[in-house]
Scaffold this active site. Structure first.
Site, PDB file in Angstrom:
ATOM      1  N   HIS A 124       0.830  -1.213   0.000  1.00 19.41           N
ATOM      2  CA  HIS A 124       0.000   0.000   0.000  1.00 19.41           C
ATOM      3  C   HIS A 124       0.861   1.258   0.000  1.00 19.41           C
ATOM      4  O   HIS A 124       0.731   2.152   0.829  1.00 19.41           O
ATOM      5  CB  HIS A 124      -0.936  -0.009   1.217  1.00 19.41           C
ATOM      6  CG  HIS A 124      -2.069  -0.970   1.076  1.00 19.41           C
ATOM      7  ND1 HIS A 124      -2.114  -2.181   1.755  1.00 19.41           N
ATOM      8  CD2 HIS A 124      -3.184  -0.930   0.302  1.00 19.41           C
ATOM      9  CE1 HIS A 124      -3.222  -2.828   1.427  1.00 19.41           C
ATOM     10  NE2 HIS A 124      -3.895  -2.090   0.532  1.00 19.41           N
ATOM     11  N   ASP A 167      -9.456  -0.686  -7.399  1.00 22.55           N
ATOM     12  CA  ASP A 167      -8.692  -1.136  -6.216  1.00 22.55           C
ATOM     13  C   ASP A 167      -8.491  -2.646  -6.251  1.00 22.55           C
ATOM     14  O   ASP A 167      -7.511  -3.163  -5.710  1.00 22.55           O
ATOM     15  CB  ASP A 167      -9.457  -0.725  -4.944  1.00 22.55           C
ATOM     16  CG  ASP A 167      -8.557  -0.670  -3.716  1.00 22.55           C
ATOM     17  OD1 ASP A 167      -9.096  -0.709  -2.599  1.00 22.55           O
ATOM     18  OD2 ASP A 167      -7.323  -0.603  -3.877  1.00 22.55           O
ATOM     19  N   GLN A 201      -5.656 -16.381  -2.867  1.00 23.68           N
ATOM     20  CA  GLN A 201      -5.985 -15.749  -4.150  1.00 23.68           C
ATOM     21  C   GLN A 201      -7.265 -16.358  -4.723  1.00 23.68           C
ATOM     22  O   GLN A 201      -8.175 -15.651  -5.135  1.00 23.68           O
ATOM     23  CB  GLN A 201      -4.837 -15.904  -5.152  1.00 23.68           C
ATOM     24  CG  GLN A 201      -3.634 -15.023  -4.855  1.00 23.68           C
ATOM     25  CD  GLN A 201      -3.997 -13.561  -4.702  1.00 23.68           C
ATOM     26  OE1 GLN A 201      -4.707 -13.008  -5.525  1.00 23.68           O
ATOM     27  NE2 GLN A 201      -3.580 -12.949  -3.595  1.00 23.68           N
TER      28      GLN A 201
END
Ligand SMILES: COc1ccc(C2=NN(C3CCN(c4nc(N)nc5sccc45)CC3)C(=O)[C@@H]3CC=CC[C@H]23)cc1OC
Ligand SMILES: [Mg+2]
Length: 333
Positions: free
Chosen positions: A72, A230, A281
């Protein structure tokens, strides 16, 4: 005759020398380079009479306010801004949003994770971090990001919106706050359900293209748009996507280490183990990412077909990788 916008951000008698100076900056300052370019390409500088030197000053300060954490960081801010720029060009929505909404969407994307500490909201809440106290456990990080973004605007030499009217600024601020707060994953299920209900209602109305009258309908699509941007790592070519996963795992595993050191339960995503990467994932794509992109794909059909195909291929890659891992471990057993 419109005054030309300086390509390099400032007027200079030596453009070539400045270009040489700026080149390494775009390497060190990817967020500033990408965002300035997008503002130019969308003619936002001229439309909103933004003073180029103020835009550069704001973007430099914003870029420096992103923390140096594995995922981030300023690269993620630049990535989401660029993804937003591309998604706004989807044919299904291209003519839907006006230049004010586009300004708000690009700005919200580039500021949306500024000053992120590399820790999740649940971690900040359970460790009673000052930010969790300040924001009463409600979208703690996201409230912080958008507050920092507007704090940076308060310095006059960085106030890129100084030529907007008070009313225009008020609406821009509301849109940006609404969009950044919508990037809190805790809001995902409601956000997507409302989006699906809106599209269902529009389909019932028989219009083959999206007509959005109310602020609430328009901002709902923009909230899902920034949420898509995002969550766009998984829709990128595998070599790019893999780099984002590696950054994220380092950030999650560091949080897991902190949780262990504090004697706290380790968050499910933060457990170091060879299979968690693939398993998470696959779980993330199945539970959150694919449903969102499938809904977005229905809105901008067929514009998102490549995105949906890449997402499916990336999921299959992780399923094959997990199968290989587990079969090799069972062989050894
Ligand atoms: C590249 O790959 C990734 C990139 C980003 C993330 C993020 N993840 N989360 C949350 C997602 C839900 N989470 C889950 N929790 C639990 N318990 N189980 C499960 S199964 C599956 C998920 C899950 C918690 C973390 C965030 O909030 C980030 C901040 C904002 C947007 C997305 C960001 C994730 C990636 O790959 C996983
Ligand atoms: Mg965020």
């Amino acid at each position: 005759e419109e005054t030309p916008i300086p390509e390099l951000g400032v007027e200079t008698p030596q453009p070539e020398e400045l270009r040489v100076e700026l080149n390494p900056i775009s390497g060190e300052r990817p967020l500033t380079a990408i965002t300035y370019r997008i503002f130019q390409e969308r003619d936002l500088i001229r439309t909103f009479s933004i003073e180029p030197h103020k835009l550069l000053s704001y973007l430099f300060a914003l870029e420096d306010s992103y923390q140096q954490v594995p995922y981030h960081n300023k690269l993620h801010g630049a990535d989401v801004c660029q993804s937003m720029h591309v998604l706004l060009n989807s044919s299904g929505i291209k003519d839907v949003f006006n230049e004010f909404e586009i300004l708000a969407a690009i700005f919200a994307a580039v500021v949306h994770d500024v000053h992120h500490s590399g820790l999740t909201n649940p971690f900040l809440i359970k460790t009673k971090n000052d930010l969790a106290i300040l924001y009463n456990n409600e979208s703690v990080l996201e409230n912080h990001h958008v507050a920092v973004a507007f704090k940076l605007l308060q310095a006059d030499e960085r106030n890129i919106f100084s030529n907007l009217s008070a009313e225009q600024m008020e609406t821009l601020r509301k849109r940006v706050v609404d969009m950044v707060l919508a990037t809190d994953m805790a809001k995902h299920k409601t956000l997507l359900a409302d989006f699906q209900n809106l599209l269902e209602a529009k389909k019932m109305s028989g219009n083959d293209y999206l007509t959005l009258e109310s602020y609430d309908d328009r901002i709902l699509v923009l909230k899902n748009l920034i949420h898509c941007a995002d969550l766009s790592n998984m829709t990128k070519p595998l070599d790019t996507y893999s780099k984002w996963i590696d950054r994220l795992m380092v950030e999650f595993w560091k949080q897991g280490d902190a949780e262990r050191d504090l004697g706290l339960d380790i968050s499910p995503m933060c457990v170091r183990s060879p299979t968690t990467k693939d398993k998470h994932q696959i779980g993330f794509i199945n539970s959150f990412v694919h449903p969102l992109w499938e809904t977005w794909g229905s809105l901008v059909y067929p514009d998102a077909n490549t995105i949906l195909e890449t997402l499916a291929q990336n999921r299959e890659w992780h399923e094959a990788s997990l199968a290989a891992l587990t079969s090799s471990t069972t062989d050894n057993s």
